[in-house]
Write a protein that holds these residues in place. Sequence first.
Motif, mmCIF file in Angstrom:
data_model
loop_
_atom_site.group_PDB
_atom_site.id
_atom_site.type_symbol
_atom_site.label_atom_id
_atom_site.label_comp_id
_atom_site.label_asym_id
_atom_site.label_seq_id
_atom_site.Cartn_x
_atom_site.Cartn_y
_atom_site.Cartn_z
ATOM 1 N N THR A 150 0.855 -1.213 0.072
ATOM 2 C CA THR A 150 0.065 -0.001 0.080
ATOM 3 C C THR A 150 0.947 1.194 0.040
ATOM 4 O OG1 THR A 150 -0.303 0.011 2.470
ATOM 5 C CG2 THR A 150 -1.847 -1.271 1.179
ATOM 6 N N ASN A 153 -1.840 7.576 -2.551
ATOM 7 C CA ASN A 153 -2.239 7.686 -3.675
ATOM 8 C C ASN A 153 -2.156 9.006 -4.287
ATOM 9 O OD1 ASN A 153 -4.315 8.024 -5.633
ATOM 10 N ND2 ASN A 153 -6.056 8.075 -4.249
ATOM 11 N N TRP A 220 -5.889 -1.917 -6.168
ATOM 12 C CA TRP A 220 -7.288 -1.354 -5.666
ATOM 13 C C TRP A 220 -6.918 -0.052 -4.731
ATOM 14 C CZ3 TRP A 220 -6.833 -7.451 -4.527
ATOM 15 C CH2 TRP A 220 -7.374 -8.081 -5.632
ATOM 16 N N GLY A 221 -8.114 0.235 -4.327
ATOM 17 C CA GLY A 221 -8.069 1.099 -3.291
ATOM 18 C C GLY A 221 -7.608 0.290 -1.986
ATOM 19 N N ILE A 232 -10.194 2.276 -6.959
ATOM 20 C CA ILE A 232 -9.422 3.084 -6.385
ATOM 21 C C ILE A 232 -10.714 4.464 -6.378
ATOM 22 C CG2 ILE A 232 -7.720 4.955 -6.305
ATOM 23 C CD1 ILE A 232 -6.031 2.958 -7.957
ATOM 24 N N ILE A 239 -3.409 3.549 -2.345
ATOM 25 C CA ILE A 239 -3.844 2.617 -2.999
ATOM 26 C C ILE A 239 -2.914 1.474 -2.702
ATOM 27 C CG2 ILE A 239 -4.445 3.930 -4.858
ATOM 28 C CD1 ILE A 239 -1.763 3.397 -6.261
#
Length: 246
Positions: A150, A153, A220-221, A232, A239
């Motif tokens: 992760t 973003n 993905w988010g 997202i 993200i």
Amino acid sequence: MSINDWEAFFDTHAPHYMNNSFTKNTVAEIDFVVEQLKIPAGSFILDVGCGTGRHSIELAKRGYQVTGIDISSGMLEEASKAAYEAKVVVEWIHGDAVKYTPTHSFDGVICLCEGAFGLVGKDEDPMEHDMAILNNICKALKPKAQFILTTLNAYSKIRSFTQEEVDRGIFNPVTMIENNVVEWDLPEGKKLVQLKERRYLPTELQEMFHKAGLRVENIWGGTAGKWGQRKINLDEVEIMIVATKE
């Protein structure tokens, strides 16, 4: 902030780290990680930028053999105490993920919640820094094993910056680097922190992963506490990238 400054910052923040709101969903997050990795208990997992060890310890509770690496000895001290209280064994390594050399192969690797990727020193090249981490992770993985990251973003940051901030040099839309001194209201008090972080778009991350020998399976988010197989949200903090060693 030099990389040693990052280390000093996290050493100071370590006793208060688990008071952050984003640390409160560990069980659900590891439920998701285990579902994605699809490896049996007893498998070897590397946690890069493990911090206070909340993900490592939860994985160890479920029978995985976990190694956690972090640049902050203070964070690892908290991790060691938490593992002792949880009555689990985790191998803790004090080191820089950029320079990490794995001594054996892993069935899965995680790097979650800004653990190492993107925390760039003042005099470091962001791309070289983060590619080194990805290359080391690829070396650590067994063939066809998975890696979950992760990271911040870029869409969210781009949408939040103003032209005035671009003109002041806080954000460079050409290099996608944020340089800023911000005041963080931390549990131990207010701190001025100089940030240097490279924001990556998904297309850039796909290319970086490919260069490192990692095939991106899904993006993905990834905001902590809201993990799932979902698109997202442009304004969310993080993200998630799920990749397989090629």
